[in-house]
Design a protein around this motif. Sequence first.
Motif, PDB file in Angstrom:
ATOM      1  N   HIS A 121       0.857  -1.187   0.000  1.00  0.00           N
ATOM      2  CA  HIS A 121       0.000   0.000   0.000  1.00  0.00           C
ATOM      3  C   HIS A 121       0.895   1.240   0.000  1.00  0.00           C
ATOM      4  CE1 HIS A 121      -3.708   2.261   0.641  1.00  0.00           C
ATOM      5  NE2 HIS A 121      -2.996   3.030   1.454  1.00  0.00           N
ATOM      6  N   CYS A 122       0.870   1.966  -1.101  1.00  0.00           N
ATOM      7  CA  CYS A 122       1.746   3.119  -1.276  1.00  0.00           C
ATOM      8  C   CYS A 122       0.904   4.345  -1.577  1.00  0.00           C
ATOM      9  CB  CYS A 122       2.751   2.870  -2.397  1.00  0.00           C
ATOM     10  SG  CYS A 122       3.738   1.375  -2.164  1.00  0.00           S
ATOM     11  N   GLY A 123       0.544   5.066  -0.528  1.00  0.00           N
ATOM     12  CA  GLY A 123      -0.146   6.340  -0.667  1.00  0.00           C
ATOM     13  C   GLY A 123       0.800   7.441  -0.243  1.00  0.00           C
ATOM     14  N   THR A 124       0.314   8.409   0.543  1.00  0.00           N
ATOM     15  CA  THR A 124       1.218   9.407   1.106  1.00  0.00           C
ATOM     16  C   THR A 124       2.289   8.713   1.930  1.00  0.00           C
ATOM     17  OG1 THR A 124      -0.577  11.025   1.198  1.00  0.00           O
ATOM     18  CG2 THR A 124       1.377  11.492   2.513  1.00  0.00           C
ATOM     19  N   GLY A 125       1.872   7.731   2.747  1.00  0.00           N
ATOM     20  CA  GLY A 125       2.799   6.836   3.442  1.00  0.00           C
ATOM     21  C   GLY A 125       2.731   5.460   2.804  1.00  0.00           C
ATOM     22  N   SER A 126       3.340   4.476   3.448  1.00  0.00           N
ATOM     23  CA  SER A 126       3.308   3.125   2.885  1.00  0.00           C
ATOM     24  C   SER A 126       3.359   2.084   3.984  1.00  0.00           C
ATOM     25  CB  SER A 126       4.485   2.892   1.918  1.00  0.00           C
ATOM     26  OG  SER A 126       5.709   2.812   2.649  1.00  0.00           O
ATOM     27  N   PHE A 127       2.893   0.878   3.650  1.00  0.00           N
ATOM     28  CA  PHE A 127       3.066  -0.295   4.497  1.00  0.00           C
ATOM     29  C   PHE A 127       2.839  -1.526   3.636  1.00  0.00           C
ATOM     30  CE2 PHE A 127      -1.467   0.639   4.877  1.00  0.00           C
ATOM     31  CZ  PHE A 127      -2.030  -0.594   4.646  1.00  0.00           C
ATOM     32  N   PHE A 128       3.175  -2.684   4.197  1.00  0.00           N
ATOM     33  CA  PHE A 128       3.007  -3.963   3.518  1.00  0.00           C
ATOM     34  C   PHE A 128       2.196  -4.872   4.428  1.00  0.00           C
ATOM     35  CE2 PHE A 128       7.108  -2.035   2.602  1.00  0.00           C
ATOM     36  CZ  PHE A 128       6.929  -1.738   1.264  1.00  0.00           C
ATOM     37  N   GLY A 129       1.282  -5.648   3.841  1.00  0.00           N
ATOM     38  CA  GLY A 129       0.438  -6.521   4.641  1.00  0.00           C
ATOM     39  C   GLY A 129       0.143  -7.820   3.925  1.00  0.00           C
ATOM     40  N   SER A 130      -0.143  -8.850   4.722  1.00  0.00           N
ATOM     41  CA  SER A 130      -0.510 -10.149   4.149  1.00  0.00           C
ATOM     42  C   SER A 130      -1.645 -10.767   4.945  1.00  0.00           C
ATOM     43  CB  SER A 130       0.692 -11.111   4.153  1.00  0.00           C
ATOM     44  OG  SER A 130       1.048 -11.459   5.490  1.00  0.00           O
ATOM     45  N   ARG A 131      -2.444 -11.564   4.262  1.00  0.00           N
ATOM     46  CA  ARG A 131      -3.394 -12.449   4.932  1.00  0.00           C
ATOM     47  C   ARG A 131      -3.244 -13.812   4.308  1.00  0.00           C
ATOM     48  NH1 ARG A 131      -9.372 -11.103   4.426  1.00  0.00           N
ATOM     49  NH2 ARG A 131      -9.219 -12.391   2.569  1.00  0.00           N
ATOM     50  N   ILE A 132      -2.817 -14.772   5.109  1.00  0.00           N
ATOM     51  CA  ILE A 132      -2.565 -16.128   4.635  1.00  0.00           C
ATOM     52  C   ILE A 132      -3.174 -17.090   5.646  1.00  0.00           C
ATOM     53  CG2 ILE A 132      -0.800 -17.827   4.035  1.00  0.00           C
ATOM     54  CD1 ILE A 132       1.063 -15.434   3.400  1.00  0.00           C
ATOM     55  N   ALA A 133      -4.109 -17.918   5.186  1.00  0.00           N
ATOM     56  CA  ALA A 133      -4.800 -18.886   6.043  1.00  0.00           C
ATOM     57  C   ALA A 133      -5.410 -18.199   7.266  1.00  0.00           C
ATOM     58  CB  ALA A 133      -3.844 -20.000   6.464  1.00  0.00           C
ATOM     59  N   ALA A 214       7.615   6.946 -16.583  1.00  0.00           N
ATOM     60  CA  ALA A 214       6.892   6.226 -17.631  1.00  0.00           C
ATOM     61  C   ALA A 214       7.311   6.688 -19.018  1.00  0.00           C
ATOM     62  CB  ALA A 214       5.388   6.415 -17.444  1.00  0.00           C
ATOM     63  N   ALA A 215       7.770   7.949 -19.118  1.00  0.00           N
ATOM     64  CA  ALA A 215       8.221   8.481 -20.413  1.00  0.00           C
ATOM     65  C   ALA A 215       9.686   8.180 -20.682  1.00  0.00           C
ATOM     66  CB  ALA A 215       7.992   9.994 -20.446  1.00  0.00           C
ATOM     67  N   GLY A 250      -3.160   2.124  -3.083  1.00  0.00           N
ATOM     68  CA  GLY A 250      -2.796   3.516  -2.846  1.00  0.00           C
ATOM     69  C   GLY A 250      -2.598   4.231  -4.175  1.00  0.00           C
ATOM     70  N   GLY A 251      -2.452   5.528  -4.112  1.00  0.00           N
ATOM     71  CA  GLY A 251      -2.334   6.315  -5.335  1.00  0.00           C
ATOM     72  C   GLY A 251      -1.088   6.023  -6.138  1.00  0.00           C
ATOM     73  N   ILE A 252      -0.030   5.557  -5.473  1.00  0.00           N
ATOM     74  CA  ILE A 252       1.261   5.340  -6.132  1.00  0.00           C
ATOM     75  C   ILE A 252       1.534   3.870  -6.402  1.00  0.00           C
ATOM     76  CG2 ILE A 252       3.769   5.629  -5.818  1.00  0.00           C
ATOM     77  CD1 ILE A 252       2.243   8.182  -6.523  1.00  0.00           C
ATOM     78  N   GLY A 253       0.974   2.981  -5.595  1.00  0.00           N
ATOM     79  CA  GLY A 253       1.308   1.564  -5.676  1.00  0.00           C
ATOM     80  C   GLY A 253       1.290   0.961  -7.069  1.00  0.00           C
ATOM     81  N   PRO A 254       0.218   1.147  -7.853  1.00  0.00           N
ATOM     82  CA  PRO A 254       0.171   0.510  -9.174  1.00  0.00           C
ATOM     83  C   PRO A 254       1.295   0.936 -10.120  1.00  0.00           C
ATOM     84  CG  PRO A 254      -2.020   1.198  -8.496  1.00  0.00           C
ATOM     85  CD  PRO A 254      -1.067   1.785  -7.498  1.00  0.00           C
ATOM     86  N   HIS A 255       1.885   2.100  -9.893  1.00  0.00           N
ATOM     87  CA  HIS A 255       2.950   2.570 -10.775  1.00  0.00           C
ATOM     88  C   HIS A 255       4.238   1.755 -10.628  1.00  0.00           C
ATOM     89  CE1 HIS A 255       0.859   6.203 -12.169  1.00  0.00           C
ATOM     90  NE2 HIS A 255       0.388   6.300 -10.942  1.00  0.00           N
TER      91      HIS A 255
END
Length: 292
Positions: A121-133, A214-215, A250-255
């Motif tokens: 998740h990369c917005g103004t800030g960021s973090f990483f998360g998982s859900r497994i089982a 991207a350019a 987040g706003g930046i994550g997909p980039h």
Amino acid sequence: MTESLHTRVMAIDGGGTRCRLALWTGRDVVSVETGSANVSTDFDGGVCQIIEGVGALAAKVGESAEALSALPAFVGLAGVTGPEIAERLRQALPFAHLRIEDDRPAALRGALGDRDGVIAHCGTGSFFGSRIAGTMRFSGGWGSVLGDEASAQWIGRAALKATLRAVDGRLNPSGLSRTLLDRFDGAAGIVRFAGSADPKDFGALAPLVTAQAAAGDALGRRIMADGASDIAQSLPAIGWAPGLTICLTGGIGPHFEPYLPAAMQACVSASVDEPLAGALSLARDFAREAAQ
């Protein structure tokens, strides 16, 4: 209370850019948006945005703020770093039945839905998360001073640093560095801006960087590759393995997708929904538990 799917609930999802509030009426969702609500960087400001939002939502549905504050509510906010600040927030907010978390569980629930997987998740800030089982794990989210790698504010800072290094001759200049020098009236202007800028100010530069990258801009691509490297190192630490879904949110994550290793690119999937929808799901869970 009756079955939570038919119980009215409130949900709040707040971060460094905006705060969104939603009411599940039992039939549909009504929402409003206010300003930044990070309770670590500006506790009083975050509380004010929530209270303002409750009033706006009440006006939108033709009820009193007091009536909405009596509903079960889930609050997921950036800056809720532990029990102490959560309790301080509980005392400051008007809700009678309240569950408080940071902003990560709502984003994870919204993005993955019922799937196992991980998010960056990369917005103004960021973090990483998982859900497994059924087990959630998180990393990052430590704020702009000590973390938030690959976030919008991190990208903005990195672009200004790279521009100053280009001025020094330590990196080759590019269209990105020339644009930033023009925007801020030279290196001295960049230093002045950075001296008073907050994470949101730095984050506002990120769309320029992603567009330049991207350019084909060399400095832009270098910054994006560095951010993607942080993502690639962080996700396996919370359980990602080849074949497991990755959502870039987040706003930046997909980039960052084109800059990830091929094995990760192959696992990138669209989010099921947004963090506010995740917060509403968690609010329904809370209402169900309270009913029992």
